[in-house]
Write a protein that holds these residues in place. Structure first.
Motif, mmCIF file in Angstrom:
data_model
loop_
_atom_site.group_PDB
_atom_site.id
_atom_site.type_symbol
_atom_site.label_atom_id
_atom_site.label_comp_id
_atom_site.label_asym_id
_atom_site.label_seq_id
_atom_site.Cartn_x
_atom_site.Cartn_y
_atom_site.Cartn_z
ATOM 1 N N CYS A 226 50.508 28.609 37.078
ATOM 2 C CA CYS A 226 51.021 28.746 38.432
ATOM 3 C C CYS A 226 51.573 27.396 38.877
ATOM 4 C CB CYS A 226 49.892 29.201 39.346
ATOM 5 S SG CYS A 226 50.310 29.186 41.089
ATOM 6 N N ASN A 228 52.203 26.417 41.700
ATOM 7 C CA ASN A 228 51.655 26.011 42.971
ATOM 8 C C ASN A 228 50.319 25.283 42.836
ATOM 9 O OD1 ASN A 228 51.965 26.061 45.817
ATOM 10 N ND2 ASN A 228 50.312 27.581 45.854
ATOM 11 N N CYS A 229 49.386 25.870 42.042
ATOM 12 C CA CYS A 229 48.044 25.282 41.954
ATOM 13 C C CYS A 229 47.768 24.659 40.590
ATOM 14 C CB CYS A 229 46.983 26.334 42.280
ATOM 15 S SG CYS A 229 46.873 27.641 41.051
ATOM 16 N N CYS A 241 49.115 34.784 40.533
ATOM 17 C CA CYS A 241 47.981 33.877 40.686
ATOM 18 C C CYS A 241 47.162 34.350 41.871
ATOM 19 C CB CYS A 241 48.486 32.453 40.924
ATOM 20 S SG CYS A 241 47.166 31.290 41.278
ATOM 21 N N SER A 243 44.384 33.228 43.388
ATOM 22 C CA SER A 243 43.944 32.309 44.448
ATOM 23 C C SER A 243 45.109 31.897 45.343
ATOM 24 C CB SER A 243 43.231 31.096 43.855
ATOM 25 O OG SER A 243 44.074 30.429 42.957
ATOM 26 N N CYS A 244 46.307 31.715 44.759
ATOM 27 C CA CYS A 244 47.460 31.346 45.594
ATOM 28 C C CYS A 244 47.898 32.507 46.487
ATOM 29 C CB CYS A 244 48.625 30.875 44.728
ATOM 30 S SG CYS A 244 48.341 29.238 44.050
#
Ligand SMILES: [Zn+2]
Ligand SMILES: [Zn+2]
Ligand SMILES: [Zn+2]
Length: 515
Positions: A226, A228-229, A241, A243-244
Protein backbone atom coordinates in the motif's frame (compact mmCIF):
# COMPACT_ATOMS: atom_id res chain seq x y z
CA UNK A 1 -4.56 -48.82 -36.06
CA UNK A 2 -1.63 -47.21 -37.84
CA UNK A 3 -1.20 -43.48 -37.81
CA UNK A 4 0.20 -41.59 -40.78
CA UNK A 5 0.89 -37.92 -40.64
CA UNK A 6 0.76 -35.29 -43.31
CA UNK A 7 1.18 -31.58 -43.10
CA UNK A 8 -0.52 -29.70 -45.89
CA UNK A 9 -1.69 -26.27 -46.88
CA UNK A 10 -5.44 -26.09 -46.39
CA UNK A 11 -8.11 -23.43 -46.80
CA UNK A 12 -6.93 -19.85 -46.62
CA UNK A 13 -3.28 -20.78 -46.39
CA UNK A 14 -3.95 -22.07 -42.91
CA UNK A 15 -1.50 -24.72 -41.94
CA UNK A 16 -3.16 -27.84 -40.64
CA UNK A 17 -2.17 -31.33 -39.70
CA UNK A 18 -3.98 -34.15 -41.44
CA UNK A 19 -4.13 -37.35 -39.50
CA UNK A 20 -4.96 -40.22 -41.74
CA UNK A 21 -6.18 -43.49 -40.33
CA UNK A 22 -6.18 -46.67 -42.33
CA UNK A 23 -9.53 -47.47 -40.91
CA UNK A 24 -12.92 -47.41 -42.50
CA UNK A 25 -14.54 -47.77 -39.12
CA UNK A 26 -15.79 -44.33 -38.11
CA UNK A 27 -16.63 -45.52 -34.59
CA UNK A 28 -12.86 -45.53 -33.85
CA UNK A 29 -13.05 -41.73 -33.80
CA UNK A 30 -15.49 -41.85 -30.93
CA UNK A 31 -13.73 -44.55 -28.97
CA UNK A 32 -12.55 -43.15 -25.65
CA UNK A 33 -9.77 -45.73 -25.38
CA UNK A 34 -8.22 -44.59 -28.65
CA UNK A 35 -5.62 -41.88 -28.02
CA UNK A 36 -6.46 -40.34 -31.40
CA UNK A 37 -10.14 -40.16 -30.51
CA UNK A 38 -11.92 -37.00 -31.58
CA UNK A 39 -13.04 -36.68 -27.99
CA UNK A 40 -9.54 -35.44 -27.12
CA UNK A 41 -9.23 -33.18 -30.17
CA UNK A 42 -12.13 -30.81 -29.65
CA UNK A 43 -9.83 -27.78 -29.20
CA UNK A 44 -8.11 -27.99 -32.52
CA UNK A 45 -10.28 -30.16 -34.75
CA UNK A 46 -11.42 -28.53 -37.99
CA UNK A 47 -13.24 -31.44 -39.55
CA UNK A 48 -13.29 -34.94 -40.90
CA UNK A 49 -12.85 -36.23 -44.40
CA UNK A 50 -12.45 -39.52 -46.22
CA UNK A 51 -9.98 -40.56 -48.86
CA UNK A 52 -12.20 -41.55 -51.82
CA UNK A 53 -9.74 -44.23 -53.01
CA UNK A 54 -8.79 -45.99 -49.81
CA UNK A 55 -11.95 -45.00 -47.87
CA UNK A 56 -9.63 -44.15 -44.97
CA UNK A 57 -10.84 -41.40 -42.67
CA UNK A 58 -8.84 -38.21 -42.25
CA UNK A 59 -8.93 -35.70 -39.40
CA UNK A 60 -8.17 -32.04 -40.10
CA UNK A 61 -6.41 -30.68 -37.05
CA UNK A 62 -4.96 -27.31 -36.23
CA UNK A 63 -1.23 -27.39 -36.86
CA UNK A 64 0.21 -28.84 -33.68
CA UNK A 65 3.89 -29.10 -34.58
CA UNK A 66 6.56 -26.55 -33.79
CA UNK A 67 7.81 -24.87 -37.00
CA UNK A 68 11.23 -24.66 -35.49
CA UNK A 69 11.97 -28.11 -34.07
CA UNK A 70 9.19 -30.17 -35.66
CA UNK A 71 8.11 -31.64 -32.33
CA UNK A 72 4.59 -31.38 -30.99
CA UNK A 73 4.06 -27.98 -29.29
CA UNK A 74 3.71 -27.85 -25.50
CA UNK A 75 0.59 -25.70 -25.97
CA UNK A 76 -0.91 -26.59 -29.32
CA UNK A 77 -3.49 -23.83 -29.67
CA UNK A 78 -0.96 -21.14 -28.69
CA UNK A 79 1.85 -22.74 -30.76
CA UNK A 80 4.13 -22.53 -27.76
CA UNK A 81 7.09 -24.90 -27.70
CA UNK A 82 8.84 -25.16 -24.34
CA UNK A 83 12.04 -26.65 -25.81
CA UNK A 84 12.45 -23.85 -28.34
CA UNK A 85 11.58 -21.06 -25.89
CA UNK A 86 14.09 -22.36 -23.35
CA UNK A 87 16.79 -22.66 -25.98
CA UNK A 88 16.00 -19.13 -27.22
CA UNK A 89 16.29 -17.75 -23.68
CA UNK A 90 19.61 -19.57 -23.22
CA UNK A 91 21.01 -18.13 -26.46
CA UNK A 92 19.93 -14.70 -25.28
CA UNK A 93 21.89 -14.97 -21.99
CA UNK A 94 24.84 -13.25 -23.68
CA UNK A 95 22.75 -10.23 -24.71
CA UNK A 96 22.19 -8.88 -21.21
CA UNK A 97 24.09 -8.72 -17.94
CA UNK A 98 23.51 -7.33 -14.48
CA UNK A 99 27.27 -6.97 -14.02
CA UNK A 100 27.09 -9.50 -11.18
CA UNK A 101 27.44 -13.21 -11.87
CA UNK A 102 25.27 -14.31 -8.94
CA UNK A 103 22.47 -12.00 -10.06
CA UNK A 104 22.82 -13.25 -13.65
CA UNK A 105 22.49 -16.84 -12.44
CA UNK A 106 19.50 -15.93 -10.32
CA UNK A 107 17.67 -14.40 -13.31
CA UNK A 108 18.70 -17.24 -15.63
CA UNK A 109 17.38 -19.89 -13.23
CA UNK A 110 14.04 -18.10 -13.10
CA UNK A 111 13.90 -17.89 -16.90
CA UNK A 112 14.55 -21.60 -17.34
CA UNK A 113 11.63 -22.46 -15.05
CA UNK A 114 9.01 -21.51 -17.63
CA UNK A 115 6.77 -24.33 -18.74
CA UNK A 116 3.68 -22.44 -19.82
CA UNK A 117 3.15 -19.64 -22.34
CA UNK A 118 1.58 -17.50 -19.60
CA UNK A 119 4.61 -17.77 -17.28
CA UNK A 120 6.55 -14.59 -16.59
CA UNK A 121 9.95 -14.13 -18.21
CA UNK A 122 11.96 -12.75 -15.29
CA UNK A 123 14.30 -10.07 -16.70
CA UNK A 124 17.20 -7.80 -16.04
CA UNK A 125 15.38 -4.45 -16.08
CA UNK A 126 17.35 -1.20 -16.64
CA UNK A 127 16.67 1.29 -13.84
CA UNK A 128 15.66 4.02 -16.31
CA UNK A 129 12.57 1.91 -17.05
CA UNK A 130 11.12 3.12 -13.74
CA UNK A 131 9.26 6.35 -13.23
CA UNK A 132 7.57 8.03 -10.32
CA UNK A 133 9.66 6.15 -7.74
CA UNK A 134 8.35 6.70 -4.21
CA UNK A 135 9.70 5.27 -0.98
CA UNK A 136 6.84 3.66 0.93
CA UNK A 137 8.52 1.56 3.61
CA UNK A 138 11.72 0.16 5.00
CA UNK A 139 13.03 -2.74 7.09
CA UNK A 140 16.54 -3.93 8.02
CA UNK A 141 17.19 -5.61 4.69
CA UNK A 142 15.11 -3.80 2.11
CA UNK A 143 13.71 -0.39 1.27
CA UNK A 144 10.35 -0.63 -0.47
CA UNK A 145 9.37 1.69 -3.30
CA UNK A 146 6.37 1.95 -5.54
CA UNK A 147 7.18 2.81 -9.15
CA UNK A 148 5.77 2.81 -12.64
CA UNK A 149 7.41 0.33 -15.02
CA UNK A 150 7.26 2.17 -18.34
CA UNK A 151 7.40 -0.70 -20.84
CA UNK A 152 5.99 -3.43 -18.64
CA UNK A 153 6.44 -7.18 -18.85
CA UNK A 154 6.91 -9.45 -21.85
CA UNK A 155 3.90 -11.41 -23.07
CA UNK A 156 3.70 -14.30 -25.48
CA UNK A 157 1.92 -13.34 -28.71
CA UNK A 158 0.35 -16.50 -30.06
CA UNK A 159 -0.25 -15.08 -33.54
CA UNK A 160 3.31 -13.88 -34.08
CA UNK A 161 4.75 -16.68 -31.90
CA UNK A 162 7.10 -14.29 -30.13
CA UNK A 163 7.38 -12.53 -26.78
CA UNK A 164 6.69 -8.81 -26.91
CA UNK A 165 5.56 -5.97 -24.68
CA UNK A 166 1.83 -5.26 -24.88
CA UNK A 167 0.45 -1.75 -24.67
CA UNK A 168 -1.86 -2.87 -21.88
CA UNK A 169 1.11 -3.71 -19.65
CA UNK A 170 2.74 -0.32 -20.12
CA UNK A 171 3.01 1.95 -17.09
CA UNK A 172 2.16 -0.84 -14.68
CA UNK A 173 2.56 0.03 -11.01
CA UNK A 174 5.15 -2.30 -9.46
CA UNK A 175 6.85 -2.71 -6.10
CA UNK A 176 10.65 -2.33 -5.95
CA UNK A 177 12.45 -4.05 -3.08
CA UNK A 178 15.87 -2.46 -2.92
CA UNK A 179 18.53 -4.34 -0.93
CA UNK A 180 20.00 -2.00 1.67
CA UNK A 181 23.60 -3.02 0.92
CA UNK A 182 25.71 -3.12 -2.23
CA UNK A 183 27.02 -6.51 -1.10
CA UNK A 184 24.54 -9.15 -2.16
CA UNK A 185 23.93 -11.85 0.47
CA UNK A 186 21.77 -14.97 0.66
CA UNK A 187 18.99 -12.82 2.12
CA UNK A 188 18.58 -11.07 -1.22
CA UNK A 189 18.09 -14.37 -3.07
CA UNK A 190 15.87 -15.83 -0.33
CA UNK A 191 13.59 -12.83 -0.69
CA UNK A 192 13.53 -13.12 -4.50
CA UNK A 193 12.74 -16.83 -4.34
CA UNK A 194 9.60 -16.13 -2.32
CA UNK A 195 7.95 -14.91 -5.50
CA UNK A 196 6.60 -16.85 -8.44
CA UNK A 197 6.46 -16.70 -12.24
CA UNK A 198 2.87 -17.95 -12.42
CA UNK A 199 0.80 -15.20 -13.94
CA UNK A 200 -2.42 -16.19 -12.18
CA UNK A 201 -0.85 -15.84 -8.71
CA UNK A 202 -0.66 -12.64 -6.73
CA UNK A 203 3.03 -12.93 -5.78
CA UNK A 204 4.62 -12.41 -9.18
CA UNK A 205 8.28 -11.51 -9.71
CA UNK A 206 9.15 -9.48 -12.83
CA UNK A 207 12.89 -9.08 -12.62
CA UNK A 208 15.94 -7.53 -11.04
CA UNK A 209 17.29 -4.00 -11.45
CA UNK A 210 20.00 -1.80 -9.96
CA UNK A 211 20.01 1.80 -8.84
CA UNK A 212 22.98 3.32 -10.75
CA UNK A 213 23.63 5.87 -7.99
CA UNK A 214 23.57 3.69 -4.88
CA UNK A 215 24.58 0.49 -6.79
CA UNK A 216 21.94 -1.32 -4.73
CA UNK A 217 20.23 -4.27 -6.42
CA UNK A 218 16.44 -4.28 -6.59
CA UNK A 219 13.88 -7.09 -6.80
CA UNK A 220 10.98 -6.04 -9.03
CA UNK A 221 7.64 -7.61 -8.07
CA UNK A 222 3.98 -6.91 -8.73
CA UNK A 223 2.36 -4.13 -6.73
CA UNK A 224 2.04 -5.68 -3.27
CA UNK A 225 2.43 -2.77 -0.88
CA UNK A 226 0.00 0.00 0.00
CA UNK A 227 1.50 3.32 -1.10
CA UNK A 228 -0.19 5.03 1.76
CA UNK A 229 0.95 3.03 4.81
CA UNK A 230 3.78 0.94 3.33
CA UNK A 231 2.28 -2.34 4.55
CA UNK A 232 1.40 -5.29 2.33
CA UNK A 233 -2.12 -5.10 0.95
CA UNK A 234 -4.77 -7.06 2.86
CA UNK A 235 -5.91 -8.25 -0.59
CA UNK A 236 -3.09 -8.02 -3.15
CA UNK A 237 -5.27 -9.10 -6.03
CA UNK A 238 -7.70 -6.20 -5.51
CA UNK A 239 -5.07 -3.80 -4.14
CA UNK A 240 -7.09 -3.26 -1.01
CA UNK A 241 -5.55 -2.14 2.28
CA UNK A 242 -7.95 -2.67 5.15
CA UNK A 243 -6.33 -0.32 7.67
CA UNK A 244 -6.12 2.56 5.17
CA UNK A 245 -9.72 2.09 4.01
CA UNK A 246 -10.97 1.95 7.60
CA UNK A 247 -9.09 5.14 8.40
CA UNK A 248 -10.58 6.84 5.30
CA UNK A 249 -14.06 5.89 6.48
CA UNK A 250 -13.34 7.25 9.96
CA UNK A 251 -12.07 10.53 8.52
CA UNK A 252 -15.32 10.78 6.59
CA UNK A 253 -17.55 10.39 9.70
CA UNK A 254 -17.74 14.19 10.00
CA UNK A 255 -19.07 14.58 6.45
CA UNK A 256 -22.47 12.98 7.01
CA UNK A 257 -25.04 12.67 9.79
CA UNK A 258 -28.50 11.21 10.33
CA UNK A 259 -29.00 13.82 13.07
CA UNK A 260 -29.60 10.90 15.45
CA UNK A 261 -26.63 9.88 17.52
CA UNK A 262 -27.63 6.22 17.81
CA UNK A 263 -28.22 5.87 14.07
CA UNK A 264 -24.90 7.57 13.33
CA UNK A 265 -23.16 5.20 15.72
CA UNK A 266 -24.84 2.17 14.15
CA UNK A 267 -23.78 3.18 10.62
CA UNK A 268 -20.25 3.92 11.78
CA UNK A 269 -19.98 0.51 13.46
CA UNK A 270 -21.26 -1.23 10.33
CA UNK A 271 -18.72 0.67 8.19
CA UNK A 272 -15.86 -0.37 10.44
CA UNK A 273 -16.84 -4.04 10.06
CA UNK A 274 -15.53 -4.23 6.49
CA UNK A 275 -13.03 -7.01 6.08
CA UNK A 276 -12.97 -7.54 2.33
CA UNK A 277 -12.81 -5.26 -0.72
CA UNK A 278 -16.35 -6.15 -1.81
CA UNK A 279 -18.07 -5.79 1.57
CA UNK A 280 -20.89 -3.27 1.58
CA UNK A 281 -20.16 0.19 2.92
CA UNK A 282 -23.32 0.81 4.96
CA UNK A 283 -24.31 4.46 4.48
CA UNK A 284 -26.58 7.25 5.54
CA UNK A 285 -28.59 7.68 2.33
CA UNK A 286 -30.63 10.86 1.65
CA UNK A 287 -34.30 10.03 1.04
CA UNK A 288 -34.37 11.94 -2.26
CA UNK A 289 -32.08 9.21 -3.63
CA UNK A 290 -35.14 6.94 -3.89
CA UNK A 291 -37.60 6.88 -6.77
CA UNK A 292 -40.57 4.81 -7.71
CA UNK A 293 -41.43 3.73 -4.16
CA UNK A 294 -44.05 0.94 -4.24
CA UNK A 295 -45.63 -0.82 -1.29
CA UNK A 296 -45.30 -4.61 -1.49
CA UNK A 297 -46.13 -5.75 2.03
CA UNK A 298 -47.38 -4.37 5.32
CA UNK A 299 -48.09 -5.46 8.87
CA UNK A 300 -48.67 -3.61 12.14
CA UNK A 301 -45.05 -2.66 12.61
CA UNK A 302 -43.33 -2.77 9.26
CA UNK A 303 -44.13 -1.59 5.74
CA UNK A 304 -42.00 -3.04 2.97
CA UNK A 305 -41.58 -1.09 -0.26
CA UNK A 306 -39.54 -1.61 -3.35
CA UNK A 307 -37.76 1.46 -4.72
CA UNK A 308 -35.08 2.55 -7.17
CA UNK A 309 -31.87 3.91 -5.62
CA UNK A 310 -30.64 6.53 -8.08
CA UNK A 311 -26.89 6.46 -7.41
CA UNK A 312 -26.58 2.97 -5.99
CA UNK A 313 -23.98 1.60 -3.63
CA UNK A 314 -20.27 2.35 -3.31
CA UNK A 315 -17.74 -0.01 -4.89
CA UNK A 316 -14.00 -0.30 -4.42
CA UNK A 317 -11.97 0.89 -7.40
CA UNK A 318 -8.65 -0.95 -7.42
CA UNK A 319 -6.97 1.59 -9.73
CA UNK A 320 -7.93 4.70 -7.81
CA UNK A 321 -7.90 2.79 -4.49
CA UNK A 322 -11.03 4.55 -3.31
CA UNK A 323 -14.71 3.71 -2.99
CA UNK A 324 -16.91 5.28 -5.63
CA UNK A 325 -20.28 4.76 -7.29
CA UNK A 326 -20.16 2.78 -10.51
CA UNK A 327 -22.55 3.59 -13.32
CA UNK A 328 -23.59 -0.04 -13.31
CA UNK A 329 -25.03 0.36 -9.81
CA UNK A 330 -27.17 3.36 -10.80
CA UNK A 331 -30.92 2.89 -10.59
CA UNK A 332 -30.62 -0.23 -8.51
CA UNK A 333 -33.81 -1.80 -7.22
CA UNK A 334 -33.73 -2.10 -3.43
CA UNK A 335 -36.13 -2.63 -0.53
CA UNK A 336 -37.11 0.07 1.95
CA UNK A 337 -38.29 -1.19 5.33
CA UNK A 338 -40.35 1.43 7.14
CA UNK A 339 -40.62 0.89 10.89
CA UNK A 340 -43.56 2.30 12.78
CA UNK A 341 -41.65 2.87 15.97
CA UNK A 342 -42.57 5.82 18.13
CA UNK A 343 -39.08 5.95 19.46
CA UNK A 344 -36.21 4.99 17.24
CA UNK A 345 -33.94 4.73 20.16
CA UNK A 346 -35.45 1.36 20.96
CA UNK A 347 -33.14 -1.58 20.54
CA UNK A 348 -35.65 -3.34 18.33
CA UNK A 349 -34.65 -1.31 15.29
CA UNK A 350 -30.95 -1.94 15.78
CA UNK A 351 -31.41 -5.60 16.63
CA UNK A 352 -33.15 -6.07 13.33
CA UNK A 353 -30.65 -3.96 11.40
CA UNK A 354 -27.89 -6.13 12.82
CA UNK A 355 -29.55 -9.20 11.31
CA UNK A 356 -28.45 -8.03 7.87
CA UNK A 357 -25.15 -8.83 6.24
CA UNK A 358 -22.54 -6.61 4.60
CA UNK A 359 -21.07 -9.57 2.66
CA UNK A 360 -21.73 -9.73 -1.05
CA UNK A 361 -23.24 -13.23 -0.81
CA UNK A 362 -24.43 -12.96 2.78
CA UNK A 363 -22.91 -14.76 5.74
CA UNK A 364 -24.12 -17.41 8.18
CA UNK A 365 -27.86 -17.00 8.54
CA UNK A 366 -27.79 -13.40 7.38
CA UNK A 367 -28.53 -13.61 3.71
CA UNK A 368 -29.95 -10.17 2.95
CA UNK A 369 -27.54 -7.29 2.57
CA UNK A 370 -28.06 -3.92 4.19
CA UNK A 371 -27.03 -0.86 2.17
CA UNK A 372 -27.84 1.83 4.69
CA UNK A 373 -30.39 3.85 6.62
CA UNK A 374 -32.52 6.70 5.35
CA UNK A 375 -35.28 8.89 6.78
CA UNK A 376 -38.59 10.03 5.37
CA UNK A 377 -38.42 13.84 5.84
CA UNK A 378 -42.22 14.13 6.13
CA UNK A 379 -42.85 11.47 8.78
CA UNK A 380 -39.34 11.40 10.27
CA UNK A 381 -39.50 7.59 10.12
CA UNK A 382 -36.13 5.87 9.88
CA UNK A 383 -35.95 3.33 7.10
CA UNK A 384 -33.60 0.40 6.47
CA UNK A 385 -32.33 0.13 2.92
CA UNK A 386 -31.78 -3.53 2.10
CA UNK A 387 -31.15 -5.83 -0.83
CA UNK A 388 -34.14 -6.69 -2.99
CA UNK A 389 -34.94 -10.35 -2.52
CA UNK A 390 -38.70 -10.16 -2.29
CA UNK A 391 -41.05 -11.78 -4.77
CA UNK A 392 -43.00 -8.98 -6.41
CA UNK A 393 -46.09 -11.11 -6.64
CA UNK A 394 -46.47 -12.76 -3.24
CA UNK A 395 -44.07 -10.51 -1.26
CA UNK A 396 -42.30 -13.52 0.19
CA UNK A 397 -38.68 -12.94 1.21
CA UNK A 398 -36.81 -15.31 -1.08
CA UNK A 399 -33.54 -15.29 0.87
CA UNK A 400 -31.03 -17.12 -1.32
CA UNK A 401 -33.22 -17.27 -4.41
CA UNK A 402 -34.23 -14.88 -7.11
CA UNK A 403 -36.99 -17.32 -7.97
CA UNK A 404 -40.22 -17.79 -6.06
CA UNK A 405 -41.22 -21.44 -5.77
CA UNK A 406 -44.62 -20.62 -4.28
CA UNK A 407 -45.58 -18.45 -7.25
CA UNK A 408 -44.10 -20.90 -9.74
CA UNK A 409 -46.16 -23.80 -8.41
CA UNK A 410 -49.25 -21.59 -8.64
CA UNK A 411 -48.41 -20.76 -12.27
CA UNK A 412 -47.99 -24.42 -13.14
CA UNK A 413 -51.23 -25.41 -11.39
CA UNK A 414 -53.15 -22.64 -13.12
CA UNK A 415 -51.81 -23.94 -16.44
CA UNK A 416 -53.11 -27.52 -15.91
CA UNK A 417 -56.33 -26.67 -17.75
CA UNK A 418 -54.41 -25.50 -20.84
CA UNK A 419 -53.06 -28.88 -21.91
CA UNK A 420 -54.04 -32.54 -21.86
CA UNK A 421 -52.61 -35.79 -23.17
CA UNK A 422 -56.11 -37.15 -23.51
CA UNK A 423 -55.30 -39.77 -20.88
CA UNK A 424 -56.09 -39.07 -17.25
CA UNK A 425 -53.29 -41.25 -15.86
CA UNK A 426 -50.66 -39.54 -18.03
CA UNK A 427 -52.02 -36.10 -17.18
CA UNK A 428 -51.70 -36.90 -13.49
CA UNK A 429 -48.17 -38.18 -13.98
CA UNK A 430 -47.10 -35.01 -15.81
CA UNK A 431 -48.79 -32.79 -13.23
CA UNK A 432 -47.03 -34.64 -10.42
CA UNK A 433 -43.67 -34.25 -12.20
CA UNK A 434 -44.27 -30.54 -12.80
CA UNK A 435 -44.93 -29.90 -9.13
CA UNK A 436 -41.58 -31.46 -8.20
CA UNK A 437 -39.82 -28.38 -9.55
CA UNK A 438 -37.40 -27.12 -6.93
CA UNK A 439 -35.00 -24.81 -8.69
CA UNK A 440 -35.29 -22.18 -11.38
CA UNK A 441 -32.89 -24.22 -13.52
CA UNK A 442 -35.09 -27.32 -13.41
CA UNK A 443 -36.63 -28.30 -16.73
CA UNK A 444 -40.39 -28.31 -16.65
CA UNK A 445 -41.71 -31.77 -17.48
CA UNK A 446 -44.41 -31.43 -20.17
CA UNK A 447 -46.95 -32.97 -22.45
CA UNK A 448 -45.34 -32.47 -25.87
CA UNK A 449 -47.43 -32.69 -29.07
CA UNK A 450 -45.90 -35.26 -31.45
CA UNK A 451 -45.73 -32.74 -34.32
CA UNK A 452 -43.01 -30.97 -32.31
CA UNK A 453 -40.56 -33.70 -33.41
CA UNK A 454 -38.59 -33.84 -36.66
CA UNK A 455 -35.99 -36.18 -38.15
CA UNK A 456 -37.04 -39.16 -36.10
CA UNK A 457 -34.51 -42.01 -36.37
CA UNK A 458 -34.21 -45.32 -34.55
CA UNK A 459 -31.04 -45.46 -32.46
CA UNK A 460 -31.66 -48.52 -30.34
CA UNK A 461 -33.98 -51.27 -29.26
CA UNK A 462 -34.04 -52.73 -25.81
CA UNK A 463 -36.20 -54.06 -23.04
CA UNK A 464 -39.72 -53.28 -23.95
CA UNK A 465 -38.93 -50.00 -25.71
CA UNK A 466 -37.49 -48.63 -28.94
CA UNK A 467 -35.29 -45.55 -28.60
CA UNK A 468 -35.39 -42.87 -31.30
CA UNK A 469 -33.42 -39.72 -31.74
CA UNK A 470 -35.37 -36.69 -32.89
CA UNK A 471 -35.18 -32.92 -33.15
CA UNK A 472 -37.54 -31.11 -30.79
CA UNK A 473 -38.56 -27.95 -32.64
CA UNK A 474 -39.33 -25.59 -29.76
CA UNK A 475 -37.07 -27.20 -27.17
CA UNK A 476 -37.62 -27.51 -23.43
CA UNK A 477 -39.39 -25.05 -21.19
CA UNK A 478 -37.30 -23.11 -18.68
CA UNK A 479 -37.99 -20.32 -16.31
CA UNK A 480 -36.12 -17.04 -16.64
CA UNK A 481 -38.21 -14.19 -15.27
CA UNK A 482 -41.07 -15.97 -17.03
CA UNK A 483 -41.60 -19.34 -18.68
CA UNK A 484 -39.75 -19.48 -21.97
CA UNK A 485 -38.09 -21.77 -24.47
CA UNK A 486 -34.56 -20.72 -25.35
CA UNK A 487 -33.11 -23.79 -27.00
CA UNK A 488 -35.16 -24.88 -29.98
CA UNK A 489 -34.15 -27.61 -32.46
CA UNK A 490 -32.72 -29.62 -29.64
CA UNK A 491 -31.77 -33.23 -30.23
CA UNK A 492 -33.66 -35.55 -27.90
CA UNK A 493 -34.22 -39.25 -27.44
CA UNK A 494 -37.74 -40.60 -27.65
CA UNK A 495 -38.67 -43.85 -25.98
CA UNK A 496 -41.58 -45.61 -27.55
CA UNK A 497 -43.16 -48.49 -25.68
CA UNK A 498 -44.08 -51.70 -27.51
CA UNK A 499 -47.72 -52.61 -27.25
CA UNK A 500 -48.27 -49.61 -25.10
CA UNK A 501 -50.98 -48.41 -27.47
CA UNK A 502 -53.77 -47.77 -25.00
CA UNK A 503 -52.66 -49.42 -21.79
CA UNK A 504 -50.56 -47.17 -19.65
CA UNK A 505 -48.74 -49.58 -17.44
CA UNK A 506 -46.90 -48.97 -14.21
CA UNK A 507 -43.69 -49.76 -16.11
CA UNK A 508 -44.19 -46.67 -18.27
CA UNK A 509 -44.79 -44.53 -15.24
CA UNK A 510 -41.73 -45.90 -13.43
CA UNK A 511 -39.53 -45.34 -16.46
CA UNK A 512 -40.68 -41.73 -16.80
CA UNK A 513 -39.98 -40.98 -13.20
CA UNK A 514 -36.54 -42.51 -13.08
CA UNK A 515 -35.17 -41.48 -16.47
ZN1 LIG B 1 10.10 -26.29 -30.93
ZN1 LIG C 1 -2.41 1.05 3.68
ZN1 LIG D 1 -43.90 -15.25 -5.05
Amino acid sequence: MVLLQYVQQYGKNKKVTLKCYNTQDITEFFNEDNEYSMLYRIDNLYGLSQNPDTKDYIMFLEDEYCENCGKQCTHIVEKWCELCEISYLKKNFTNWTSGNEKINNFIQEFQLRINNYTDIIVEWIPYNQFDNIKEIGKNDLFTIYSAIWKNGQLNYDKNKRIYKRNLKNQNEIVTLKSFNSQNITEEFFNEGNKYSIYSHQDDKIYGVSQNPNTKNYIIVIQERYCENCGNEYTDTFHKWCKSCQISNLKKNFTNWTSKNEKIDKFIQEMQLKIDCYDDTIVEWIPYEQFNNIKKINKDDFVTICSAIWKNGQLNYDEYKKIYQRNLKNNDRKIILKFHKLQDHNTDEFFNEANEYSIKIYGDNNRDNKIYGITQNPDTNEYIMVIENKYCEKCSENLHYYTWCKTCQLDNLKNNFINWTSGNKKIDELIQEMQLKINDKLDTIFEWIPFNQFNKIEIIGKGGFAIVYSAIWKDGPLFYKEKFRRTSGNRKVALKCLHNSSQNITDEFINESIFS
